[in-house]
Motif scaffolding. Structure first.
Motif: not given
Length: 142
Positions: A5, A7, A128, A3, A105, A133-138, A124
């Motif tokens: 992420d 940030y 992709r 996974r 992760r 599995p990608l997550q973006s967090h601002r 990214y």
């Protein structure tokens, strides 16, 4: 499958990225994960080692440079094979380590510098296109 992420910090300094990496490592350690922080060279590893001692006055984060003979909860890697690590990889390298997929992760920290942003966009797309599995967090406060 790993996974991943991203940030995305509002700051444009590498120092803010390093401070965020320390906070992320602390949070992961408290959650029971082993953490490996990957950097490009010994000079950056030494700077991160010092920062992990001082980034918070009220906390201690057990850490060390990665060594085959002993393990720490948080280890700093500058190009070595990650060995038995498989929890969280915090990537502060200019490139993604070839062995990133061994980890549960991967954390990519993005600062608002043109070169860093371009590199992050390429990563990214790479992840992709391969189905990770990608997550973006601002992150606005750090």
């Amino acid at each position: 499958m790993t996974r991943i992420d991203f940030y995305i910090l509002s700051s444009d300094t590498l120092e803010s990225g390093d401070h965020f990496a320390c906070r992320l490592a602390e949070k992961a350690h408290r959650a029971g994960l082993r953490v490996l922080v990957a950097v490009d060279n010994a000079e950056r590893a030494e700077a991160l080692d010092k920062l992990l001692w001082t980034f918070r006055e009220d906390a201690f984060l057990p850490h060390d440079r990665q060594q085959a003979e002993k393990q720490a909860a948080v280890e700093i890697n500058c190009g070595e094979d990650p060995g038995a690590h498989h929890g969280l990889l915090i990537n502060l390298c200019s490139e993604v380590p070839g062995w990133f997929s061994r980890f549960e992760r991967l954390a990519e920290i993005v600062v608002q510098q043109p070169e860093a942003l371009a590199r992050s966009r390429q990563r990214y797309s790479y992840f992709r296109d391969r189905g990770y599995p990608l997550q973006s967090h601002r992150i606005s406060n750090h």
